[in-house]
Design an enzyme around this catalytic site. Structure first.
Site, PDB file in Angstrom:
ATOM      1  N   GLY A  72      44.130  38.126  33.570  1.00 40.44           N
ATOM      2  CA  GLY A  72      42.988  37.906  34.444  1.00 40.44           C
ATOM      3  C   GLY A  72      41.951  37.030  33.769  1.00 40.44           C
ATOM      4  N   GLY A 146      53.028  38.383  41.170  1.00 37.38           N
ATOM      5  CA  GLY A 146      53.152  37.234  40.292  1.00 37.38           C
ATOM      6  C   GLY A 146      54.111  37.563  39.169  1.00 37.38           C
ATOM      7  N   ILE A 148      53.622  39.344  36.473  1.00 36.52           N
ATOM      8  CA  ILE A 148      53.580  40.752  36.082  1.00 36.52           C
ATOM      9  C   ILE A 148      54.250  41.611  37.139  1.00 36.52           C
ATOM     10  CG2 ILE A 148      52.032  42.721  35.720  1.00 36.52           C
ATOM     11  CD1 ILE A 148      50.184  40.853  34.180  1.00 36.52           C
ATOM     12  N   ARG A 169      49.395  36.730  47.861  1.00 32.23           N
ATOM     13  CA  ARG A 169      48.480  35.988  48.731  1.00 32.23           C
ATOM     14  C   ARG A 169      49.217  35.270  49.838  1.00 32.23           C
ATOM     15  NH1 ARG A 169      45.253  32.383  44.533  1.00 32.23           N
ATOM     16  NH2 ARG A 169      47.400  32.207  43.784  1.00 32.23           N
ATOM     17  N   ARG A 172      56.548  34.153  50.692  1.00 37.69           N
ATOM     18  CA  ARG A 172      57.584  33.321  50.088  1.00 37.69           C
ATOM     19  C   ARG A 172      58.844  34.172  49.943  1.00 37.69           C
ATOM     20  NH1 ARG A 172      54.028  34.611  45.856  1.00 37.69           N
ATOM     21  NH2 ARG A 172      54.971  35.536  43.995  1.00 37.69           N
ATOM     22  N   ARG A 228      42.779  45.488  38.025  1.00 35.49           N
ATOM     23  CA  ARG A 228      41.393  45.583  37.605  1.00 35.49           C
ATOM     24  C   ARG A 228      40.749  46.725  38.371  1.00 35.49           C
ATOM     25  NH1 ARG A 228      42.639  42.892  33.920  1.00 35.49           N
ATOM     26  NH2 ARG A 228      41.709  40.950  33.122  1.00 35.49           N
ATOM     27  N   ASP A 251      45.131  52.646  34.914  1.00 32.86           N
ATOM     28  CA  ASP A 251      44.889  52.066  33.593  1.00 32.86           C
ATOM     29  C   ASP A 251      43.542  51.360  33.555  1.00 32.86           C
ATOM     30  OD1 ASP A 251      45.670  51.412  30.883  1.00 32.86           O
ATOM     31  OD2 ASP A 251      45.913  49.341  31.587  1.00 32.86           O
ATOM     32  N   HIS A 275      42.776  51.383  29.778  1.00 34.15           N
ATOM     33  CA  HIS A 275      43.021  49.932  29.841  1.00 34.15           C
ATOM     34  C   HIS A 275      43.853  49.475  28.638  1.00 34.15           C
ATOM     35  CE1 HIS A 275      41.276  45.880  31.441  1.00 34.15           C
ATOM     36  NE2 HIS A 275      42.564  45.782  31.115  1.00 34.15           N
ATOM     37  N   GLY A 277      47.192  48.370  29.076  1.00 34.50           N
ATOM     38  CA  GLY A 277      48.375  47.672  29.563  1.00 34.50           C
ATOM     39  C   GLY A 277      48.791  46.511  28.680  1.00 34.50           C
TER      40      GLY A 277
END
Length: 324
Positions: A72, A146, A148, A169, A172, A228, A251, A275, A277
């Site tokens: 991010g 994506g 990840i 988003r 596909r 997040r 997380d 947090h 990860g």
């Protein structure tokens, strides 16, 4: 002039850095290693407070590239307004997939199989058996497909799932099946036993998981957030957790770090990790490989990888254009 490169890893510990730049080590210390105005390539310190990583940006009048070591980029984007047009922001795609996917599977399995309850019972010397859900035969929905998200599905593959659904988003097709657009999320939520959040924090995804999102999840479903904290409306999540209708494994939280006494700590059916990860033994070798590759491209004037946005472009930094 010889360009300065600021690195949060001592340059002598990174084998293969291209010759040419002056490498400066800075990992957020009070004193800068050199004049920020001479920095051409800035690698943002990893796992530091956002304001610390942004601090030198107003003085970096010559910077051409801002490289994060995180997937991010929301923690650095507010500082980009200080930079001249044409500066490229790059993320760390390829660095965190393995670690984050491992933790995602850990959180799913620990939550479903009741590992926190077993640990608490062990602390008391109590033998507590029982019947727990398995991951087998479940439907998993990955929100944010994506690199990840794809790595998470790679690790899910051996677990005999009923189905994996994917959302990003834009629509596909992948080798594993279709990726649905965000507009189809409301129809997919009621079918999922496990909902995994691996999307970046953007204008679109902030509080994506609100009261309506949570209400559409099936009774007994598990929400896993490795994205997040701001992707989830904490107040709405607390209401669902306290009702006992769903469970969660987090997380990341909002606020973060989660302060002592926050009701999330004591909410029923929630597993919280701080947090973690990304920061594992897998991080450093992948981060070093990324930096060697990016800096070799920079020195040789070749296209950079993982360009998220360019300051002053028509989309502008405010789009938070991060790959999902």
């Amino acid at each position: 002039m010889t360009p300065d490169v600021w690195l949060p890893i001592p340059p002598e510990e990174i084998e293969g850095l291209p010759e040419g730049p002056d490498y400066r080590f800075w990992n957020g210390g009070e004193d800068y290693p050199a004049d920020p105005a001479a920095c051409a390539f800035y690698v943002v310190p990893y796992m530091q407070a956002p304001e610390l990583g942004q601090r030198p940006l107003p003085r970096m009048s010559s910077v051409q590239v801002v490289q994060t070591l995180s997937a991010g980029t929301d923690h650095v984007e507010p500082g980009l307004k200080h930079l001249r047009p044409g500066v490229k922001l790059c993320n760390a795609r390829g660095v965190h997939e393995a670690s984050t996917a491992e933790l995602t599977l850990t959180l799913i399995l620990a939550s479903l199989r009741g590992i926190p309850d077993f640990v608490r019972a062990q602390d008391k010397g109590e033998w507590r058996g029982g019947f727990r859900p398995a991951l087998a035969d479940k439907t998993v929905l990955i929100v944010g497909y994506g690199s990840i998200g794809a790595a998470i599905e790679d690790r899910l593959a051996p677990f005999e799932l009923a189905r994996v659904a994917r959302v990003a988003r834009s629509e596909r097709t992948t080798a594993r099946g279709p990726v649905h657009p965000l507009t189809q999320l409301p129809a997919l939520l009621p079918e999922a036993d496990v909902v995994v959040l691996s999307t970046p924090l953007t204008e679109t995804t902030r509080h994506l998981v609100d009261a309506d999102f949570l209400a559409r999840m099936k009774d007994g479903a598990l929400l896993v957030n490795v994205a997040r904290g701001g992707v989830v409306d904490t107040k709405a999540l607390l209401a669902e957790l306290e009702s006992g209708r769903i469970t969660a494994a987090l997380d990341v939280t909002d606020p973060e770090p989660l302060p002592p006494g926050h009701p999330l700590w004591q909410a029923p059916g929630v597993l919280i990790s701080p947090h973690v990860g990304g920061p594992t033994s897998a991080f450093l070798p992948r981060a070093k490989r990324l930096l060697v590759d990016q800096l070799s491209r920079f020195v040789n004037r070749e296209p950079l990888r993982n360009v998220i946005l360019t300051t002053g472009a028509s989309t502008g930094p405010s789009t938070n254009a991060t790959a999902t």
